[in-house]
Design an enzyme around this catalytic site. Structure first.
Site, PDB file in Angstrom:
ATOM      1  N   HIS A   1       5.515  -3.798   1.403  1.00 15.56           N
ATOM      2  CA  HIS A   1       6.151  -5.069   1.039  1.00 15.56           C
ATOM      3  C   HIS A   1       7.103  -4.847  -0.136  1.00 15.56           C
ATOM      4  CE1 HIS A   1       2.492  -6.209   3.198  1.00 15.56           C
ATOM      5  NE2 HIS A   1       3.105  -7.348   3.506  1.00 15.56           N
TER       6      HIS A   1
ATOM      7  N   ASP B   1       8.195  -5.783   4.263  1.00  8.44           N
ATOM      8  CA  ASP B   1       8.150  -7.206   4.573  1.00  8.44           C
ATOM      9  C   ASP B   1       8.396  -8.086   3.349  1.00  8.44           C
ATOM     10  OD1 ASP B   1       7.443  -6.355   7.077  1.00  8.44           O
ATOM     11  OD2 ASP B   1       5.594  -7.540   7.197  1.00  8.44           O
TER      12      ASP B   1
END
Length: 276
Positions: A242, A97
């Site tokens: 992430h 992400d």
């Protein structure tokens, strides 16, 4: 748009390419096209075109002279996001992400390429505009790109019009850069509401959550990230990591350890099948 403007955009993209939370129990996304009674709606999949060879990408840029945009097929509105995958065998899915980020995303892509693994990247529109070459690389290497809004806001604090803008702008820049509109959406912080589900379905995007959170957003240390992935590994698991939003050097180091561990343990790292 005039032809000379298109040509300028084309040259800019080619130059860039050369330079190089909380989700409840939900349904399953199919892996490999197999059906399951727990999946309530058609599922999305990887990019809607075959990954281009680097040379083919240069000859066929993803923007400028492509076909006109078509309205996405509306989907059934879900009440909860998908958080695991189905399919036979030891299948898992890796998701990243908040990117792309030039300091961390290339290293993650390098590791995925080393082990011939595809993953999902939920990108923020404001990050894409400065790092288009990274989305071009994701397309070339067969990764799936999803919508993670433009500025990563808490959607539950926004009005419907603001949520639509965050999602539409991001889908537009993904299509302009990646070559296809995204078929997947992930709410920042995992904070979903009715408007996000409804608007996502209107835009042809299924909501994807996760099963295992590496907590790399807390910067817990490389060892902790590795342990969370390895101890949480199981058939159907969707891993959340992430590649932007802070110092992700621990994530970069950790994936170099846990990815070969998963492969050696017999896991097949997959992406959703394409939804036609």
């Amino acid at each position: 748009m005039q032809k000379d403007q298109l040509f300028t955009r084309r040259r800019m993209l080619l130059a860039g390419a050369a330079a190089v939370g909380a989700a409840g129990t939900a349904g399953l996304v199919l892996a490999g096209g197999e059906e399951t009674a727990r999946t309530a709606a058609p599922v999305a999949g990887p990019q809607a075109r075959q990954a281009l060879k680097p040379s083919a990408f240069r000859l066929q840029p993803l923007t400028g002279y492509g076909p006109p945009r078509r309205a996405p097929r509306k989907l059934k509105v879900r009440k909860e996001p998908i958080l695991e995958i189905s399919g036979r065998g030891r299948r898992m899915m890796l998701t990243f992400d908040d990117g792309p980020n030039p300091n961390y995303t290339p290293h993650i892509l390098d590791t995925l390429a080393k082990y011939d693994v595809r993953a999902m990247f939920f990108v923020c529109g404001e990050c894409v505009v400065d790092n288009r070459e990274l989305l071009a690389r994701m397309a070339d290497e067969g990764h799936v790109v999803g919508n993670h809004t433009w500025t990563h806001p808490l959607l539950t604090s926004l009005g419907r019009k603001e949520i639509r803008s965050e999602m539409e702008r991001t889908s537009d820049v993904i299509e302009d850069t990646y070559g296809e509109r995204p078929q997947w959406f992930r709410a920042p912080y995992g904070a979903w509401n009715r408007a996000a589900f409804q608007l996502g379905a209107e835009m042809g995007m299924e909501p994807m959550a996760w099963t295992v959170d590496t907590t790399d957003w807390e910067v817990p240390g490389t060892g902790t990230i590795i342990d969370r992935v390895e101890s949480g590994a199981a058939p159907g698991v969707v891993v959340l990591s992430h590649d932007a939003g802070g110092d992700r050097s621990q994530t970069v180091r950790a994936i170099r350890e846990w990815l070969p561990y998963l492969i050696d343990s017999g896991y097949h790292l997959t992406v959703p099948p394409r939804r036609t």
